[in-house]
Design a protein around this motif. Structure first.
Motif, mmCIF file in Angstrom:
data_model
loop_
_atom_site.group_PDB
_atom_site.id
_atom_site.type_symbol
_atom_site.label_atom_id
_atom_site.label_comp_id
_atom_site.label_asym_id
_atom_site.label_seq_id
_atom_site.Cartn_x
_atom_site.Cartn_y
_atom_site.Cartn_z
ATOM 1 N N GLY A 87 -9.523 3.697 -5.109
ATOM 2 C CA GLY A 87 -9.773 3.504 -3.688
ATOM 3 C C GLY A 87 -8.520 3.667 -2.849
ATOM 4 N N HIS A 88 -8.654 3.384 -1.559
ATOM 5 C CA HIS A 88 -7.545 3.520 -0.613
ATOM 6 C C HIS A 88 -7.037 2.128 -0.239
ATOM 7 N N VAL A 89 -5.785 1.858 -0.581
ATOM 8 C CA VAL A 89 -5.136 0.595 -0.253
ATOM 9 C C VAL A 89 -4.138 0.850 0.868
ATOM 10 N N ILE A 90 -4.210 0.065 1.935
ATOM 11 C CA ILE A 90 -3.228 0.117 3.020
ATOM 12 C C ILE A 90 -2.503 -1.216 3.064
ATOM 13 N N THR A 91 -1.177 -1.183 2.971
ATOM 14 C CA THR A 91 -0.389 -2.408 3.076
ATOM 15 C C THR A 91 0.332 -2.416 4.419
ATOM 16 N N LEU A 92 0.347 -3.570 5.064
ATOM 17 C CA LEU A 92 1.036 -3.794 6.332
ATOM 18 C C LEU A 92 2.036 -4.910 6.086
ATOM 19 N N GLU A 93 3.327 -4.576 6.071
ATOM 20 C CA GLU A 93 4.336 -5.526 5.622
ATOM 21 C C GLU A 93 5.514 -5.594 6.589
ATOM 22 N N ASP A 94 6.215 -6.710 6.571
ATOM 23 C CA ASP A 94 7.367 -6.920 7.450
ATOM 24 C C ASP A 94 8.453 -7.689 6.698
ATOM 25 N N PRO A 95 9.322 -6.949 5.956
ATOM 26 C CA PRO A 95 9.302 -5.506 5.705
ATOM 27 C C PRO A 95 8.548 -5.198 4.409
ATOM 28 N N ILE A 96 8.485 -3.896 4.066
ATOM 29 C CA ILE A 96 7.952 -3.495 2.766
ATOM 30 C C ILE A 96 8.835 -4.090 1.674
ATOM 31 N N GLU A 97 8.214 -4.685 0.675
ATOM 32 C CA GLU A 97 8.982 -5.251 -0.431
ATOM 33 C C GLU A 97 8.842 -4.375 -1.676
ATOM 34 N N PHE A 98 7.730 -4.491 -2.388
ATOM 35 C CA PHE A 98 7.544 -3.661 -3.579
ATOM 36 C C PHE A 98 7.023 -2.285 -3.173
ATOM 37 N N ARG A 99 7.533 -1.265 -3.842
ATOM 38 C CA ARG A 99 7.025 0.092 -3.627
ATOM 39 C C ARG A 99 6.115 0.465 -4.796
ATOM 40 N N TYR A 100 4.910 0.905 -4.473
ATOM 41 C CA TYR A 100 3.923 1.260 -5.480
ATOM 42 C C TYR A 100 3.983 2.755 -5.766
ATOM 43 N N ASP A 101 3.728 3.123 -7.017
ATOM 44 C CA ASP A 101 3.539 4.525 -7.365
ATOM 45 C C ASP A 101 2.102 4.897 -7.058
ATOM 46 N N SER A 102 1.915 5.988 -6.346
ATOM 47 C CA SER A 102 0.554 6.400 -5.978
ATOM 48 C C SER A 102 0.163 7.599 -6.827
ATOM 49 N N HIS A 103 -0.791 7.393 -7.728
ATOM 50 C CA HIS A 103 -1.277 8.454 -8.604
ATOM 51 C C HIS A 103 -2.683 8.841 -8.194
ATOM 52 N N GLN A 104 -2.999 10.100 -8.296
ATOM 53 C CA GLN A 104 -4.298 10.587 -7.851
ATOM 54 C C GLN A 104 -5.449 9.908 -8.594
ATOM 55 N N ASP A 105 -5.250 9.598 -9.886
ATOM 56 C CA ASP A 105 -6.339 8.995 -10.645
ATOM 57 C C ASP A 105 -6.453 7.500 -10.398
ATOM 58 N N GLN A 106 -5.589 6.966 -9.557
ATOM 59 C CA GLN A 106 -5.649 5.542 -9.220
ATOM 60 C C GLN A 106 -5.793 5.343 -7.718
ATOM 61 N N SER B 212 -1.117 3.454 0.886
ATOM 62 C CA SER B 212 -0.346 3.791 2.081
ATOM 63 C C SER B 212 0.372 2.528 2.537
ATOM 64 N N GLN B 213 1.705 2.561 2.559
ATOM 65 C CA GLN B 213 2.490 1.388 2.925
ATOM 66 C C GLN B 213 3.123 1.594 4.300
ATOM 67 N N ARG B 214 2.913 0.620 5.187
ATOM 68 C CA ARG B 214 3.450 0.686 6.542
ATOM 69 C C ARG B 214 4.306 -0.550 6.799
ATOM 70 N N GLU B 215 5.426 -0.326 7.462
ATOM 71 C CA GLU B 215 6.357 -1.413 7.761
ATOM 72 C C GLU B 215 6.296 -1.748 9.245
ATOM 73 N N ILE B 216 6.042 -3.029 9.539
ATOM 74 C CA ILE B 216 5.993 -3.463 10.918
ATOM 75 C C ILE B 216 7.398 -3.373 11.519
ATOM 76 N N GLY B 217 7.463 -2.825 12.719
ATOM 77 C CA GLY B 217 8.751 -2.596 13.368
ATOM 78 C C GLY B 217 9.242 -1.184 13.200
ATOM 79 N N ARG B 218 9.009 -0.607 12.031
ATOM 80 C CA ARG B 218 9.397 0.788 11.786
ATOM 81 C C ARG B 218 8.226 1.727 12.023
ATOM 82 N N ASP B 219 7.053 1.387 11.495
ATOM 83 C CA ASP B 219 5.886 2.268 11.562
ATOM 84 C C ASP B 219 4.849 1.805 12.575
ATOM 85 N N SER B 220 4.919 0.552 12.983
ATOM 86 C CA SER B 220 3.973 0.013 13.948
ATOM 87 C C SER B 220 4.631 -1.151 14.669
ATOM 88 N N LEU B 221 4.157 -1.433 15.888
ATOM 89 C CA LEU B 221 4.793 -2.465 16.699
ATOM 90 C C LEU B 221 4.444 -3.866 16.247
#
Length: 335
Positions: free
Chosen positions: A161-180, A184-193
């Motif tokens: 499925g599609h996972v969207i994370t909204l974090e302030d700031p981003i902590e762990f970075r996930y590996d995104s594989h097509q079969d999983q 989508s990771q977004r950082e508050i302040g950098r990517d959104s207000l």
């Protein structure tokens, strides 16, 4: 990075080697680190330099942080940075009476597993249905972010499925594989207000799972409940000491004229609550958790705002994986 940033890199490396959770740096003072719950000096090193701190401008993209580093203004700033060898760190920078104070929360590169965070797979699966709201609560430093990341990774590997994370700031970075699926990771302040604006946008981006770093205000809480009601799995954190306290805290974000609606929405959407703390024994951190699963009885009590009675449901809900703090202490053999 410039050569004169070596004092920071040396302290960071020593703290990682000692398996510290945090690194404390202050102008003209010896570096400290938080190990096994205690604040202790680094095993070696020299005092942090006075202002301006050399070689650090490239680490901080935030304009207020740049001004603080040069001693040009009062205030504070926060964010995250990373180093190719040392990994990532969440930082908070502030002025004090002796210069600057920088506190870094050290983030290990690998996303933790359920085993790493000492969470039973059966309980995790109960908390990860197709839709609803899951709350992870506890004090600062109790491992909420790690538990949240482990749940997201477990669910993603099992169902994609599609996972969207909204974090302030981003902590762990996930590996995104097509079969999983996709993450989508977004950082508050950098990517959104703000969390609220990022969450509104996320609901138009076909998510299956939404990770919200923290519920901080009524608007974000309102959107989170709406997302859980309309078919999404929402995982988020609060700062309270107990599972029942998390429910009370979430409801308290709403103004009085919205309380009844908020209670009804929470009763309808809540999946469960994990309230956790870390207990240090023999040099090892052990997770002590209250577990609340939203049964029909729990939903009724939330709807009626009889929150004090939820504790009794937790005491008798062991067959569903529920437990109070006292039961977790006894069953875990804590001393």
């Amino acid at each position: 990075m410039a050569e004169d940033d070596r004092w920071l890199l040396s302290a960071w490396a020593q703290a990682l080697a000692a398996q510290a959770a945090d690194l404390h740096l202050a102008s003209g003072q010896m570096p400290l680190m938080r190990c096994r719950g205690q604040l202790v000096p680094l095993t070696s090193g020299s005092p942090c330099p006075p202002l301006p701190w050399p070689g650090l401008a490239a680490y901080f993209s935030d304009a207020s942080a740049q001004r603080l580093l040069q001693g040009q203004t009062a205030g504070e700033a926060e964010g995250a940075f990373e180093h190719p060898a040392l990994g990532r760190a969440r930082w908070s920078l502030a002025r004090t009476d002796h210069g600057l104070m920088l506190v870094m929360r050290l983030i290990r590169g690998q996303v933790p597993s359920l085993l790493d965070v000492q969470l039973d797979t059966t309980v995790a699966n109960r908390l990860l249905p197709a839709q609803g709201l899951v709350l992870i609560t506890g004090a600062t430093g109790s491992g909420k972010s790690s538990t949240l990341a482990a749940l997201v990774e477990h669910r993603r590997h099992a169902q994609g499925g599609h996972v969207i994370t909204l974090e302030d700031p981003i902590e762990f970075r996930y590996d995104s594989h097509q079969d999983q699926g996709r993450i989508s990771q977004r950082e508050i302040g950098r990517d959104s207000l703000s969390f609220a604006s990022a969450l509104r946008a996320a609901l138009r981006q076909d998510p299956d799972v939404l990770l919200i770093g923290e519920l901080r205000d009524a608007e974000t809480a309102r959107l989170a409940l709406s997302a859980a009601e309309t078919g999404h799995l929402v995982l988020t954190t609060l700062h309270t000491a107990s599972a029942v306290g998390a429910i009370d805290r979430l409801l308290s974000l709403f103004p009085p004229d919205e309380q009844e609606l908020a209670q009804a929405l929470l009763a309808e959407t809540l999946v469960g609550v994990l309230a956790q703390e870390l207990i240090w024994q023999d040099g090892q951190a052990r997770a002590l958790r209250e577990v609340l699963i939203a049964t029909s009885a729990v939903r009724h009590l939330i709807r009626e705002h009889r929150l004090a009675q939820i504790h009794s449901v937790m005491q008798t809900g062991g067959s569903l994986g529920m437990q109070t703090r006292a039961q977790a202490w006894e069953r875990g053999g804590f001393s």
